[in-house]
Design an enzyme around this catalytic site. Structure first.
Site, PDB file in Angstrom:
ATOM      1  N   ARG A 284       0.858  -1.203   0.000  1.00 11.74           N
ATOM      2  CA  ARG A 284       0.000   0.000   0.000  1.00 11.74           C
ATOM      3  C   ARG A 284       0.888   1.245   0.000  1.00 11.74           C
ATOM      4  NH1 ARG A 284      -3.513  -3.367   3.222  1.00 11.74           N
ATOM      5  NH2 ARG A 284      -2.432  -2.957   5.158  1.00 11.74           N
TER       6      ARG A 284
ATOM      7  N   PHE B 179     -10.725  -6.382  -6.144  1.00  9.52           N
ATOM      8  CA  PHE B 179     -10.673  -7.132  -4.882  1.00  9.52           C
ATOM      9  C   PHE B 179     -10.281  -6.148  -3.765  1.00  9.52           C
ATOM     10  CE2 PHE B 179      -9.355  -9.851  -8.421  1.00  9.52           C
ATOM     11  CZ  PHE B 179     -10.239 -10.900  -8.340  1.00  9.52           C
TER      12      PHE B 179
ATOM     13  N   ASP C 290     -15.456  -5.255  -5.366  1.00 10.34           N
ATOM     14  CA  ASP C 290     -15.383  -6.447  -4.508  1.00 10.34           C
ATOM     15  C   ASP C 290     -16.710  -7.183  -4.639  1.00 10.34           C
ATOM     16  OD1 ASP C 290     -13.282  -7.159  -1.995  1.00 10.34           O
ATOM     17  OD2 ASP C 290     -15.238  -8.156  -1.906  1.00 10.34           O
ATOM     18  N   SER C 291     -16.672  -8.500  -4.463  1.00  6.40           N
ATOM     19  CA  SER C 291     -17.922  -9.260  -4.554  1.00  6.40           C
ATOM     20  C   SER C 291     -18.719  -9.143  -3.254  1.00  6.40           C
ATOM     21  CB  SER C 291     -17.616 -10.730  -4.851  1.00  6.40           C
ATOM     22  OG  SER C 291     -16.721 -11.233  -3.881  1.00  6.40           O
TER      23      SER C 291
ATOM     24  N   ALA D  42     -14.978  -9.740 -10.044  1.00  8.50           N
ATOM     25  CA  ALA D  42     -13.895  -8.975 -10.688  1.00  8.50           C
ATOM     26  C   ALA D  42     -13.622  -9.461 -12.114  1.00  8.50           C
ATOM     27  CB  ALA D  42     -12.625  -9.071  -9.847  1.00  8.50           C
TER      28      ALA D  42
ATOM     29  N   ASP E 139      -5.611  -7.848  -6.465  1.00  4.99           N
ATOM     30  CA  ASP E 139      -5.252  -8.530  -5.220  1.00  4.99           C
ATOM     31  C   ASP E 139      -6.300  -9.589  -4.874  1.00  4.99           C
ATOM     32  OD1 ASP E 139      -4.038  -9.217  -2.824  1.00  4.99           O
ATOM     33  OD2 ASP E 139      -4.870  -7.520  -1.718  1.00  4.99           O
TER      34      ASP E 139
ATOM     35  N   CYS F 122      -1.792 -14.678  -3.469  1.00  5.63           N
ATOM     36  CA  CYS F 122      -1.535 -15.074  -2.076  1.00  5.63           C
ATOM     37  C   CYS F 122      -1.722 -16.577  -1.921  1.00  5.63           C
ATOM     38  CB  CYS F 122      -2.407 -14.282  -1.102  1.00  5.63           C
ATOM     39  SG  CYS F 122      -4.150 -14.526  -1.324  1.00  5.63           S
TER      40      CYS F 122
END
Ligand code: SAH
Length: 406
Positions: free
Chosen positions: A210, A234, A256-257, A290, A310, A350
């Site tokens: 960030r 995301f 975002d979902s 997304a 992300d 990730c």
């Protein structure tokens, strides 16, 4: 000596001597008096003592090693280990932030234990049966070391099922936490929901990325004629776009979902002085998948100066790698297509099962298909309060690239 004893098969002791903390069932010749969730001594095929760890017959990882010395794992041990981990953070950027990871499990030589701190609240995750059985004592030790009097448990990770454990969530000390706890990170403030938020409430691991984005935006906006267009895919609670700041110079779209995540994001924008309801404010929150949203942008002919990708973990293990590769490729391909010449892509995985090398290959494949050029400006990873033990390569899960794209 402790009661349980685990003997390793001949020829399988080398990783143990090299201080890898996991012993899989396949490396074990036999176990005596080993009780799930309790200590065992580990010996080689000639009964030479190797290490002390904790046992769980239900898990594939039957032993997690706590020490390679013949020492008791008692309250003094916990206090010593906690203090050592906490002190390490003081030498990192996390030391200046009120949200930080204090204990990173195997990577801080305390297998199965996560402790995050948000202002005066601590959040504990017990990943294993051994930790689960003594979490109250660990909290005592934590209190002795830090004075922690507000502790909440968020042991609701999927991996607990492999240890034969159900989720455990709730207050451990100090009663019910507030709905949101405010933390400060490099001058930016976030509200963290430790009870219902993702992970322990916030993606602390992305802190330095960030900051890298904020620095990039600082430079870019000086030369920009128009508002910079930032697509934050995301977005969760808005971390990247809020850290980028300069709300008058940037138009950010946060996708975002999860509706709850976007609500947190909107509140966080407001917390930092950007009111999305104000006329001229240029921040959008879009609840969408997304993958679909990227296709929508392509259909509409939209372009962006910066895209942050992300996504959540696509591969939980080796079996999911192929599917994950397709997912990452699709996202990165469409992101490349949407970037302005000279734009930037900050892209992450990730998934521990996707190595840094493989991730770079996937992004390269996407680049070739998009017909773009790109340069690696920075290799990205988890923040310094998420150290990776050099003896434990499995501890590295977050990998990312900052690319300049033409
Ligand atoms: N960038 C964030 C963390 C992202 S975590 C930060 O810095 O804080 C991944 C996020 O992706 C979660 O918020 C989750 O709700 C969201 N998500 C998962 N699947 C998604 C999908 N298919 N489309 C959009 N968002 C998704």
């Amino acid at each position: 000596m402790t009661d349980g004893l685990v003997q390793i098969r001949r020829g399988r002791e080398k990783p143990i001597r090299n201080r890898h903390p996991w012993i899989y069932s396949g490396a074990i010749a036999h176990a005596e008096n080993a009780i799930d969730g309790e200590l065992v001594d580990v010996v080689d095929h000639r009964n030479r003592w190797l290490a002390r760890g904790c046992w769980n017959s239900k898990s594939q990882i039957q032993v997690r090693i706590l020490t390679w010395q013949d020492e008791p794992i008692d309250d003094a041990w916990w206090r010593r280990m906690l203090l050592r981990a906490i002190k390490l953070r003081d030498n990192t950027a996390a030391g200046e932030c009120s949200g930080r990871r204090l204990v990173n499990a195997e990577n801080d030589f305390m297998p199965g234990l996560i402790v995050d701190r948000y202002a005066d609240w601590h959040v504990l995750v017990a990943q294993t049966l051994f930790i689960d059985k003594r979490k109250e004592r660990i909290v005592e030790a934590l209190a002795a070391v830090t004075g922690a009097d507000k502790v909440y448990e968020r042991s609701d990770i999927a991996a607990r099922a492999k240890e034969g454990l159900r989720p455990a969530v709730g207050p451990m000390r100090g009663g019910a936490p507030p709905a949101l706890i405010e933390i400060e990170e490099g001058g930016v403030r976030f509200g963290v929901d430790i009870q219902g938020g993702h992970k322990t409430g916030f993606y602390l691991d992305q802190r330095e990325n960030r900051r890298a984005l904020a620095e990039l935006v600082n430079h870019m906006r000086e030369r920009a004629q128009d508002k910079l267009r930032l697509l934050n895919l995301f977005s969760y609670s808005g971390g990247f776009a809020i850290s980028a700041g300069h709300f008058d110079a940037i138009h950010s779209i946060n996708v975002d979902s999860s509706y709850a995540a976007l609500e947190l994001a909107e509140a966080n924008f407001k917390r930092n002085g950007c009111d999305p309801d104000r006329r001229g404010a240029s921040v959008e929150f879009i609840q969408a998948d997304a993958f679909d949203y990227l296709r929508h942008c392509l259909d509409e002919g939209l372009n962006f100066d910066i895209i942050v990708l992300d996504p959540p973990k696509f591969a939980a293990g080796k079996a999911d790698v192929q599917r994950a590769v397709r997912g990452y490729k699709n996202l990165n391909l469409n992101a490349f297509k949407l970037l302005e010449n000279g734009g930037y892509l900050m892209t992450f995985s990730c998934s521990g099962a996707i190595s840094r090398d493989l991730f770079q290959k996937i992004v390269f494949g996407a680049l070739v298909d998009a017909g773009c050029e790109a340069q690696v400006i920075a290799q990205l990873g988890a923040a310094a309060d998420h150290p990776v033990a050099l003896t434990f390569p499995e501890g590295e899960y977050l990998t990312g690239l900052l690319l300049r794209v033409d």
